[in-house]
Design a protein around this motif. Structure first.
Motif, PDB file in Angstrom:
ATOM      1  N   PRO A  65      43.023  51.474  49.531  1.00  0.00           N
ATOM      2  CA  PRO A  65      43.082  51.317  48.060  1.00  0.00           C
ATOM      3  C   PRO A  65      44.064  50.239  47.622  1.00  0.00           C
ATOM      4  O   PRO A  65      43.843  49.579  46.601  1.00  0.00           O
ATOM      5  N   ARG A  68      42.339  46.951  47.623  1.00  0.00           N
ATOM      6  CA  ARG A  68      41.444  46.794  46.460  1.00  0.00           C
ATOM      7  C   ARG A  68      42.249  46.499  45.198  1.00  0.00           C
ATOM      8  O   ARG A  68      41.832  45.701  44.354  1.00  0.00           O
ATOM      9  N   ASP A  69      43.412  47.165  45.048  1.00  0.00           N
ATOM     10  CA  ASP A  69      44.241  46.900  43.868  1.00  0.00           C
ATOM     11  C   ASP A  69      44.740  45.458  43.863  1.00  0.00           C
ATOM     12  O   ASP A  69      44.765  44.802  42.814  1.00  0.00           O
TER      13      ASP A  69
END
Length: 552
Positions: A65, A68-69
């Motif tokens: 994640p 992705r951030d």
């Protein structure tokens, strides 16, 4: 050319009693599909496999994640939005949203290209070669050829849409849902049909295939530019003027909106109808735009084979030049953000480490140079094989029946291919250098990146030499020259990302070019490539001098 075409008076094409304007469409459709039985599946499979490859890459590279951030922050920049799509995708950047955001706009351009080439191939090209007049002398309606060409586009677009829906539906981009994959596939079909309709209009305007396809491709470029400017600047009004923007705003995997695709379908229907109406206002083989009368005396440059070749290649060369400059400018605009954009992507970081360089911007620029060189090689192959098209069309024979030698005639085309390819590298290098210097604040990048692009010139010359050998020695296998740019892209760019063995890249002429500006300059491989290119060109010209002409 018919008498009506010569006088500029439109002629009415008559069909036998009882035969409608669409008579013979089904037979022409079957014939067109048979002619494209290899070409279309290759297009569709390439687009499909490219999409699946990107989907797999997203799920593997951005499983974390945090990655992705970080990517979301980078893509939110104006440069990132210009290269991808609307900001709304970033609100919940799932793998499906990532695919729609980064791939839909890019693939829409390729789908539009496929549709334009399909429509012009089965309409204007048939008229320019004289085959349409023979076909329409039978029981064939005046709208049958255009209708058949558009049906071929429909079949290809729907096949691609269903294949994408089935393939993506089997992935884990959106578990348990079929709406996202189906909408994603239909978005490609809708934008493809819109540009097929555009091609249906441009084929009525001009009497030449290249001009018709070039005009339609310019519309695709304008649509992409409007979309990019609107998304980068936050001006949705500009993006809504583009069919590519409509497809992206269907938001597959995010909002799953169907109605924007109706705009693409409406444009396709409107343009197709306009094409049918305009076709009744011109003669077969002619265009609505009257041919511009030439000068009383020809230019002195046209008295030689080089000047003639340059005149024939000028529109294509200008289009590639503008495209490569803009492509370089787009990549250069993100050089200043390369470190933040790529720092959390382990696979890309590993590829950049293999390239080397003192900064991520240099390493990233070195990777992008391969893409610019491969695009330039597409022009080089096209230009180097132009003599074969002239030969098949019967235009070479009258020229060679004069005192013009075969070597001088074919050499003129090869000289334009060699010089034009080098000029394209210069423009692409200037594009990435100017915007790269602006984004990083380092004015030295203008010269260093331009020089890095020009270092690929000997590899382009080898590509032209391979095409020359095939043209001169094995004309029936000349299309195999296209394997050179395809293989260079697969091994030189994708191979770096996927970690292909080094020997695979060594089989490509582009694999021997120093990866400037990250790697140090080495003149030895460039000298060897230049000598190899010269030998290949000489072998090709000698083969053409000895063989018989081939006409169709």
């Amino acid at each position: 050319m018919s008498a009506a075409a010569a006088t500029g008076t439109p002629a009415v094409t008559r069909t036998p009693a009882g035969a409608g304007a669409l008579a013979g469409t089904r037979a022409l459709l079957r014939f067109a599909l048979r002619r494209d039985r290899v070409r279309l599946p290759v297009w569709i499979l390439a687009l499909f496999l490219g999409t699946l490859s990107a989907a797999g890459k997203f799920t593997s590279l951005y499983a974390d994640p945090q990655a992705r951030d970080s990517l979301t922050d980078t893509m939110a920049s104006p440069a990132g939005l210009a290269m991808t799509g609307p900001r709304h995708y970033l609100d919940d950047y799932t793998f499906g949203a990532m695919l729609g955001h980064q791939m839909l706009g890019f693939l829409a351009v390729l789908v539009g290209l496929m549709n334009v080439l399909v429509v012009t191939r089965h309409t204007r090209d048939e008229e320019e070669t004289g085959r349409a007049e023979l076909v329409r002398s039978a029981v064939v309606g005046r709208h049958a050829q255009l209708a058949a060409a558009l049906w071929v586009a429909v079949v290809a677009d729907l096949a691609l849409a269903l294949l994408l829906a089935a393939g993506l539906g089997a992935t884990d981009l959106a578990p348990g849902g079929v709406t996202g994959p189906l909408l994603y596939g239909l978005a490609h079909a809708a934008v493809g049909l819109a540009f097929a309709g555009v091609a249906a209009v441009t084929t009525q305007i001009t009497a030449h295939t290249r001009a018709a396809s070039g005009t339609a491709l310019a519309v695709i470029g304008l649509a992409y530019a409007l979309r990019a400017a609107g998304d980068a600047g936050g001006h949705d009004g500009l993006s809504w003027l583009s069919p590519i923007g409509w497809a992206q705003r269907s938001y597959p995997y995010v909002d799953n909106r169907w109605w924007p695709l109706l705009l693409c379908v409406a444009l396709a229907v409107l343009c197709a109808g306009t094409g049918f109406v305009l076709s009744t206002r011109r003669d077969v083989g002619a265009g609505l735009r009257a041919a511009r009368p030439g000068r009383r005396t020809a230019s002195g440059a046209l008295l030689g084979p080089l000047g003639l070749a340059l005149r024939l290649h000028r529109p294509l060369l200008a289009g590639f030049g503008a495209g490569l400059f803009l492509m370089g400018a787009m990549y250069g605009s993100v050089l200043g953000e390369a470190d933040g954009m790529l720092k959390d992507i382990d696979q890309v970081q590993e590829a950049l480490r293999r390239i080397g360089g003192t900064s991520p911007a240099e390493s990233f620029a070195s990777m992008i140079m391969v893409i610019l060189a491969v695009v330039a090689s597409v022009y080089v192959v096209t230009a180097a094989l132009r003599p074969l098209s002239e030969e098949h069309a019967g235009r070479a024979e009258p020229l060679l029946a004069t005192g013009l030698s075969r070597v001088r005639w074919a050499g003129g085309h090869l000289a334009v291919a060699l010089g034009g390819g080098t000029a394209l590298l210069l423009l692409g290098g200037l594009g990435i250098g100017i915007t790269g210097a602006a984004s990083t604040g380092d004015p030295r990048l203008v010269l260093s990146l331009t020089g890095a692009a020009l270092a690929y010139a000997p590899a382009l010359w080898v590509t032209a030499g391979i095409a020359a050998v095939l043209f001169g020695r094995l004309p029936r296998a000349a299309r195999a020259a296209w394997t050179v740019p395809v293989y260079a892209f697969v091994t030189g760019y994708l191979g770096q990302l996927l970690g292909f063995p080094g020997w695979t890249n060594d089989l490509s002429p582009f694999g021997h070019v120093p990866r400037l500006p990250a790697a140090p300059m080495d003149g030895t491989p460039l000298t060897v490539l230049t000598l190899v290119a010269a030998a290949l060109v000489l072998v090709g010209l000698d083969g053409f001098r000895r063989r018989d002409l081939e006409t169709k």
